[in-house]
Design a protein around this motif. Structure first.
Motif, PDB file in Angstrom:
ATOM      1  N   UNK A  45       0.722  -1.225   0.118  1.00  0.00           N
ATOM      2  CA  UNK A  45      -0.052  -0.202  -0.143  1.00  0.00           C
ATOM      3  C   UNK A  45       0.795   1.391  -0.046  1.00  0.00           C
ATOM      4  N   UNK A  46       0.229   2.371  -0.683  1.00  0.00           N
ATOM      5  CA  UNK A  46       1.160   3.475  -1.012  1.00  0.00           C
ATOM      6  C   UNK A  46       0.677   4.730   0.102  1.00  0.00           C
ATOM      7  N   UNK A  47       1.832   5.104   0.455  1.00  0.00           N
ATOM      8  CA  UNK A  47       1.877   6.362   1.626  1.00  0.00           C
ATOM      9  C   UNK A  47       2.335   7.436   0.784  1.00  0.00           C
ATOM     10  N   UNK A  48       1.514   8.279  -0.064  1.00  0.00           N
ATOM     11  CA  UNK A  48       2.180   9.417  -0.634  1.00  0.00           C
ATOM     12  C   UNK A  48       2.690  10.780   0.540  1.00  0.00           C
ATOM     13  N   UNK A  49       2.321  10.289   1.712  1.00  0.00           N
ATOM     14  CA  UNK A  49       2.743  11.396   2.807  1.00  0.00           C
ATOM     15  C   UNK A  49       1.944  12.731   2.894  1.00  0.00           C
TER      16      UNK A  49
END
Length: 736
Positions: free
Chosen positions: A369-373
C-alpha cells in the motif's frame, strides 16, 4: 399462516399484491391522509416529509369534523374528494380502520398504509382484528401496507407518505432499504444523508398483513432506480418465497444485504442429538442466507456501507487491491483489515512504481500500500494544476495489470467551501478530474474515508453532484468491499440454495415411521443402508451365544452397544463395550451392556448390537435437524468428542447433492486431518460426500416426521467410510 381466516386472506391477497400493483403503490401521484388533524403529530410528519422530498402531487386530508389541518383544506369523507387518491394513509384509530377501508372501496381508492397498532403484535384478540381488517381490504380491492407501519418514501418520484422526519436534503440514489422495524427508518435516513448515500425507496413494512417483505423485494428487483436492496429483518416469514426472490435478485444482478436479528428456541427433540446444539438457529440463518447469496451483516453501519459499495462503485473482478493513502498509519490499518477479509495487496508492476515515484517526495517509497505522505496532498495550487501526488499515483495505478481495483483514501473534503476562490476552484476542479478518471479507469476505483464520521454538507453536495460516494471508515469500508466480492464470487454459482429447483433430492422410498421418539438403532441403520450410506457390519444379538456368533461373522475385535430406543446416550449408562478381542470378552461384554440397559427405568431392551470394531482414521459428525423457519438442516463437522470441543462445523439447508457436501468439507478447519496431515492416510473426500448426501436423502425421505437424524461418528479411513453410531428421532404426528 396462523388462523384459518389468515390462511384464506393470504391466498386472496396474492391477487392484489402483484408487481404491477406495487409499482403503483410505491409511486403515488396523489395522497390522502384519513383522520389527520392539527392534533396529529403523525400527520404533521407526513406533511413535512412531502415538503422535504418535494412531492408535487395533491396532498389531501379527510376528517369528519375538522375544517383545516396544517393549513390544508379538509373534506369530511373520501367520497368528497374531487377524484380518487392513489394512496390513503390511514391515521384513524384501530377500531375505525375497517370503516375507512369500506369508504375507500366506495371512493375508488385502491392503496392504503395503516398506521394503527393493536393488531397481531398484541396477541389473539389483535390477530382476529387484523384478519377482519384484511378481509375488508380484500373485499374492497385494496392493497394494504402495515398495519403498525410508518409508511415509505420514494426518492425518485418524491412521494413521501412517511410518518417520521426526513432529514433534508433527501439524496436520490441506488440503495433501497426495507425495514421490519419502522422506528429505525429515521436512523437509516440520518446515516445515508450523513454519508451522501442516495436512496431509491425506503419503506417500513409493519405487520405485513398483505404486503410482505418478500413482495417488496420482488418489486425492487424490477425497479430501475434500485441497484442494491438493504434489509433489516426480525424474521423470515416465508422462507420458500424468500429463497425464490433472493435467487431472482442474484440473477438480475441486484445484491441483497441483510441485517438479520433475533433467534428462536431449538426444538426439544433435537436436543437428543449433538446436531441440535451445533445447528443453532442463528447459525442456520447464516447458512441459509449464504446459500442464497444474501450478504449478511452485523450492524446498520455495515449494512448501509455495503449498500453504498455495491450501489455506487463498479464491481471488482478479483481480490487484488491497490491502496493509495496519505498516511502510513492508514496503510497499516488497511493491510491488517485486508488480511482478515482475504484481500490481496500485490506489488505494483515496475512501470507503475516508476510512474508514481516521479511524483513522490524523496523520503517516500512507491510500494503497495502506498503512502504519498502529507506532502503528496498539500503540494497543489491553482498555479501548479489540480492534481496532487496521490492523483498522479491513481492515474498510474488504474492501468496496473497486477490490480483488480484501487482503494483510494485521497478524497479530503472541508466542512465548508474554502473562502479563497482560487482554492475552492482548485478543489472542485480536482474532484471533477477524479470523477472523470474513475469513470474512465479500466478497473474500479473505490473512494474510502479514514473514519465513519459524517460528511459535511459541502462535502455531500460535492460528492452527490458528481455521482460519488465515500465508504465510511477503513475497517467498515474494507468489510463492505469483502462482502461485495463474496457476493460476486458466489453469484450464478452452484445450485446450493434451499429448495433450489435444479437440485432435486436423491430418490429414496419413504419408509414407515415406526415410533414417535428415538428409533431402535437396527431400524435406523437399515434406513441409512437403503439410502446408500455404508454402515459398519453388525447384527443384533439377544443372547451371549448369539453375540459370539455375530462377532465371528463381523470379525474381532468387536464393539457392543445396548439396543434400546429409550437410551440415546448409551455410553453414559455403561451400555457400550469396545475393543473386545476374544469370544470370552464378547460374552462378558454382552452380559455387562445388557444389564446396564435393563437397569434403566422405563427402557425396553431389544438386545445388543454387535459390530466390527473400528480404530484409527478420522471421525466425523453428520446430522440433520429441523429448523423452525428453514426446515431440514444438515450439519457436518469433526465427530466424536471433537464436535463439542472445537465446534468446527459447516451447515446447509436441504436439499444438497454430493458436490455441495464436498464444499462443506472444504469449509472445515479440520480439513487437513482428512487430507493426510502429519503423515496420516488421506481420506477419500468423494466417498465421504457420497455417504453424507445419502444421509441427507434419508432425512428428506421421512418428510415432516423427522426431528433429528445423526451419525456420530462417521468413521473414515482412506477409502473406507462407515456409520458407526446412528440416531433417528421422529414424530408420527408432525407439529403444526
Amino acid at each position: 399462516m396462523g388462523t384459518p381466516a389468515a390462511a384464506a386472506n393470504y391466498v386472496a391477497s396474492r391477487e392484489l399484491v402483484t408487481p404491477r400493483r406495487l409499482r403503483e403503490f410505491f409511486a403515488p401521484k396523489s395522497i390522502v391522509m384519513v383522520g389527520a388533524s392539527d392534533n396529529s403529530g403523525w400527520g404533521r410528519f407526513i406533511v413535512a416529509s412531502c415538503q422535504t422530498t418535494g412531492f408535487g402531487g395533491p396532498l389531501m386530508i379527510v376528517h369528519p369534523r375538522a375544517r383545516t389541518a396544517y393549513g390544508l383544506p379538509v373534506v369530511p369523507s373520501l367520497c368528497d374528494l374531487p377524484e380518487p387518491a392513489d394512496l390513503a394513509f390511514i391515521l384513524a384509530p384501530v377500531q375505525a380502520v375497517e370503516s375507512v377501508l369500506a369508504d375507500m372501496g366506495a371512493a375508488g381508492v385502491k392503496n392504503a398504509v395503516v398506521l394503527a397498532s393493536g393488531y397481531r403484535e398484541v396477541g389473539d384478540d389483535g390477530r382476529a382484528l387484523e384478519d377482519a381488517m384484511v378481509s375488508r381490504a380484500i373485499a374492497n380491492d385494496i392493497t394494504v401496507l402495515g398495519p403498525n407501519c410508518l409508511g415509505f418514501l420514494n426518492a425518485r418520484t418524491r412521494a413521501a407518505p412517511y410518518a417520521l422526519t426526513v432529514p433534508p436534503p433527501l439524496i436520490a440514489g441506488p440503495v433501497a432499504v426495507v425495514l421490519q422495524s419502522g422506528a429505525l427508518a429515521s436512523v437509516v435516513l440520518a446515516f445515508t444523508r450523513a454519508h451522501a448515500i442516495g436512496v431509491s425507496v425506503l419503506t417500513s413494512v409493519g405487520n405485513e398483513c398483505m404486503i410482505k417483505t418478500v413482495d417488496v423485494i420482488d418489486y425492487l428487483i424490477e425497479d430501475d432506480a434500485t441497484k442494491v436492496i438493504c434489509l433489516f429483518l426480525e424474521e423470515i416469514g416465508d422462507p420458500a418465497k424468500f429463497a425464490r426472490v433472493a435467487e431472482k435478485a442474484s440473477r438480475a444482478g441486484k445484491p441483497i444485504v441483510a441485517l438479520k436479528v433475533g433467534s428462536s428456541q431449538v426444538g426439544q427433540q433435537a436436543a437428543l442429538a449433538h446436531t441440535g446444539a451445533v445447528a443453532g438457529n442463528d447459525a442456520v440463518v447464516d447458512a441459509a442466507l449464504r446459500q442464497l447469496n444474501v450478504i449478511r451483516v452485523t450492524s446498520l453501519e455495515e449494512l448501509l456501507t455495503t449498500g453504498a459499495m455495491l450501489g455506487y462503485n463498479r464491481w471488482p473482478r478479483g481480490r487484488r487491491m491497490g491502496v493509495l493513502t496519505a498516511s502510513g498509519g492508514s496503510c497499516d490499518i488497511i493491510a491488517d483489515a485486508a488480511s482478515t477479509e482475504g484481500l490481496q495487496i500485490p506489488d505494483f508492476a515496475p512501470p507503475t512504481a516508476a510512474a508514481i515515484t516521479q511524483h513522490l517526495p524523496p523520503f517516500a517509497s512507491a510500494r503497495n500500500p502506498l503512502d504519498v505522505t502529507g506532502f503528496g496532498l498539500a503540494n497543489v495550487s491553482a498555479r501548479t494544476g489540480t492534481m496532487t501526488a496521490i492523483d498522479h499515483a491513481l492515474d498510474a495505478a488504474v492501468d496496473d495489470p497486477n490490480l483488480d481495483f484501487v482503494l483510494f483514501n485521497g478524497v479530503n473534503l472541508p466542512d465548508t467551501r474554502p473562502p479563497d476562490e482560487d482554492m475552492a476552484a482548485t478543489l472542485e476542479a480536482r474532484l471533477d478530474w477524479l470523477a472523470r478518471r474513475m469513470a474512465s479507469a479500466p478497473i474500479p476505483v473505490i473512494p474510502i474515508g479514514a473514519t465513519c464520521v459524517d460528511v459535511s454538507a459541502y462535502g455531500r453536495e460535492m460528492l452527490s453532484q458528481r455521482g460519488l460516494t465515500m465508504l465510511g471508515g477503513l475497517n467498515t469500508g474494507l468489510k463492505a468491499v469483502s462482502n461485495a466480492l463474496r457476493w460476486l464470487e458466489n453469484r450464478g454459482g452452484h445450485p446450493g440454495h434451499p429448495g433450489h429447483p435444479g437440485l432435486p433430492a436423491r430418490s429414496v422410498s419413504p419408509p414407515a415411521v415406526p415410533v414417535s421418539g428415538p428409533w431402535p438403532e437396527a431400524e435406523a441403520r437399515q434406513l441409512l443402508a437403503s439410502s446408500g450410506v455404508p454402515v459398519v457390519p453388525g447384527e443384533v444379538a439377544t443372547s451371549a451365544d448369539e453375540a459370539v456368533a455375530i462377532a465371528r461373522r463381523v470379525g474381532l475385535p468387536a464393539a457392543l452397544k445396548v439396543c434400546s430406543a429409550q437410551i440415546t446416550h448409551k455410553s453414559d449408562i455403561g451400555g457400550v463395550a469396545l475393543g473386545l478381542n476374544s469370544e470370552t470378552a464378547v460374552r462378558a461384554g454382552y452380559e455387562k451392556v445388557r444389564a446396564a440397559g435393563e437397569a434403566v427405568s422405563g427402557a425396553r431392551v431389544d438386545g445388543v448390537l454387535v459390530t466390527a470394531m473400528r480404530s484409527g482414521g478420522a471421525e466425523l459428525l453428520a446430522g440433520v435437524t429441523i429448523d423452525p423457519t428453514f426446515g431440514p438442516v444438515l450439519a457436518v463437522g469433526l465427530g466424536g468428542i471433537w464436535v463439542e470441543i472445537l465446534h468446527d462445523t459447516s451447515l446447509r439447508v436441504l436439499p444438497v447433492d454430493q458436490a455441495e457436501v464436498k464444499r462443506m468439507l472444504g469449509e472445515l478447519r479440520g480439513l487437513p486431518l482428512l487430507q493426510g496431515a502429519r503423515g496420516a492416510q488421506p481420506a477419500n473426500l468423494d466417498a465421504i460426500a457420497e455417504a453424507i448426501a445419502g444421509l441427507a436423502a434419508a432425512a428428506l425421505s421421512l418428510n415432516g416426521a423427522l426431528r433429528a437424524l445423526e451419525v456420530n461418528p462417521l468413521w473414515v479411513n482412506g477409502d473406507q467410510v462407515e456409520a458407526l453410531d446412528v440416531l433417528i428421532v421422529t414424530e408420527t404426528e408432525p407439529s403444526k
